[in-house]
Design a protein around this motif. Structure first.
Motif, short mmCIF file in Angstrom:
data_model
loop_
_atom_site.label_atom_id
_atom_site.label_comp_id
_atom_site.label_asym_id
_atom_site.label_seq_id
_atom_site.Cartn_x
_atom_site.Cartn_y
_atom_site.Cartn_z
N PRO A 161 0.83 -1.22 0.00
CA PRO A 161 0.00 0.00 0.00
C PRO A 161 0.86 1.27 0.00
O PRO A 161 1.83 1.37 0.75
N THR A 162 0.48 2.23 -0.82
CA THR A 162 1.20 3.50 -0.87
C THR A 162 0.97 4.33 0.39
O THR A 162 1.69 5.31 0.63
N ASP A 163 -0.02 3.95 1.19
CA ASP A 163 -0.25 4.66 2.45
C ASP A 163 0.96 4.57 3.36
O ASP A 163 1.23 5.49 4.15
N LEU A 164 1.69 3.48 3.27
CA LEU A 164 2.90 3.33 4.08
C LEU A 164 3.95 4.36 3.66
O LEU A 164 4.67 4.91 4.51
N ASP A 165 4.03 4.63 2.36
CA ASP A 165 4.97 5.66 1.88
C ASP A 165 4.57 7.04 2.42
O ASP A 165 5.43 7.82 2.85
N ALA A 188 2.86 7.70 5.11
CA ALA A 188 3.13 7.76 6.54
C ALA A 188 4.61 8.00 6.82
O ALA A 188 4.98 8.76 7.72
N ALA A 189 5.46 7.38 6.00
CA ALA A 189 6.91 7.58 6.17
C ALA A 189 7.30 9.01 5.83
O ALA A 189 8.17 9.60 6.48
N LYS A 190 6.65 9.58 4.79
CA LYS A 190 6.93 10.97 4.43
C LYS A 190 6.55 11.92 5.57
O LYS A 190 7.27 12.89 5.86
N MET A 191 5.44 11.65 6.23
CA MET A 191 5.01 12.49 7.35
C MET A 191 6.00 12.41 8.51
O MET A 191 6.13 13.35 9.29
N ARG A 201 13.69 1.77 4.78
CA ARG A 201 12.95 1.52 6.02
C ARG A 201 11.58 0.90 5.81
O ARG A 201 11.03 0.29 6.73
N VAL A 202 11.01 1.08 4.62
CA VAL A 202 9.67 0.57 4.37
C VAL A 202 9.67 -0.56 3.33
O VAL A 202 9.18 -1.66 3.58
#
Length: 279
Positions: free
Chosen positions: A168-172, A174-177, A188-189
């Motif tokens: 899921p791109t949501d993980l990306d 969240a990492a950006k935030m 890391r992801v």
């Protein structure tokens, strides 16, 4: 109904067992033939078990060729396979991340070009590659058989791209935030989540490099740099009478690293390929 299902399952199991025996028979024949005297290998080829057991073939095989022990060839193959595998997995993972997550112009076209290279026969680029490596003075070094792996492998790129697209791109986001850039997201992801695909690629790369014959024959001209594949061929070319027994014995020895890796990491092969297909 339960009885019919059990009978049907029994028939399927028996058929699978018969097919497995037929597929494994050549390997069994190779193993048992390595314990036969050299003169009995083909005279008793229809007999699986030796009449006269001997381990002399293994002693002669480990003596090697031209005063170079066979252990040297095993070490050469291991070194090439490990170096090339590390390069293939790392470079393919980086390239796959770019295709799967980073938008850029012409991405579809370039990804199609990568896939087309899987259909390109190796013989087409063999001569241009040799001329190029010869100009770089890389002939008779490990560079021609290892460095190309550091520019990605098409099959591994395709495998990892499909795997990353299932994350899921949501993980990306969240990492950006949390302050991660593209490099941070990758390490890391993405990398921790594509371990099955990385393991599958590493296993296949090791297999292919361990068994490779054409590349080492083209670029490695000194006997002390020969790989296992070349050494096995030399048992048939080193004298007027071919030493089949020693070649069979060392063929069995050369199977040990491959079989060991397969049995230790077979779950990653199944998980990496099946999960990629599902995603």
């Amino acid at each position: 109904m339960k009885v019919k299902i059990k009978k049907r399952n029994l028939v399927v199991d028996v058929l699978i067992l018969i097919i497995a025996i037929l597929m494994l028979y050549p390997m069994f024949w190779l193993i048992f033939s390595s314990f036969k005297p050299n003169s009995d290998i083909f005279s008793t080829a229809t007999q699986l078990f030796p009449k006269n057991w001997t381990i002399e073939n293994y002693f002669k095989g480990f003596e090697g060729i031209a005063d170079i022990p066979f252990v040297t060839y095993i070490f050469n193959s291991l070194r090439i396979a490990v170096i090339a595998t590390v390069g293939a997995v790392i470079s393919s993972a980086v390239i796959s991340y770019g295709f799967a997550r980073i938008p850029f112009k012409g991405k579809g076209f370039w990804f199609a070009c990568v896939l087309v290279t899987m259909m390109l026969p190796a013989e087409i680029i063999m001569v241009p590659q040799y001329l190029w490596f010869n100009q770089l003075n890389w002939v008779n070094t490990l560079f021609p058989v290892t460095v190309p792996s550091y520019f990605g492998q098409a099959f591994f790129i395709f495998l990892m791209v499909q795997f990353i697209k299932g994350i899921p791109t949501d993980l990306d986001e969240a990492a950006k935030m949390d302050g991660c850039g593209r490099v941070g997201i990758f390490f890391r992801v993405i990398l921790p989540l594509i371990k099955p695909a990385l393991a599958t690629s590493a296993i296949f790369s090791f297999y292919w490099k361990w068994d490779e014959l054409i590349g080492p024959m083209l670029y490695l001209t000194k006997p002390e740099k020969y790989t296992v594949s070349i050494a096995l061929k030399q048992f048939l070319d080193s004298s007027s009478s071919s030493n089949w027994g020693a070649m069979f014995a060392m063929s069995v020895v050369s199977l040990i690293p491959v079989l060991t890796i397969f049995f230790l990491f077979q779950k990653y092969i199944v998980e990496g390929i099946s999960t990629t297909g599902l995603k």
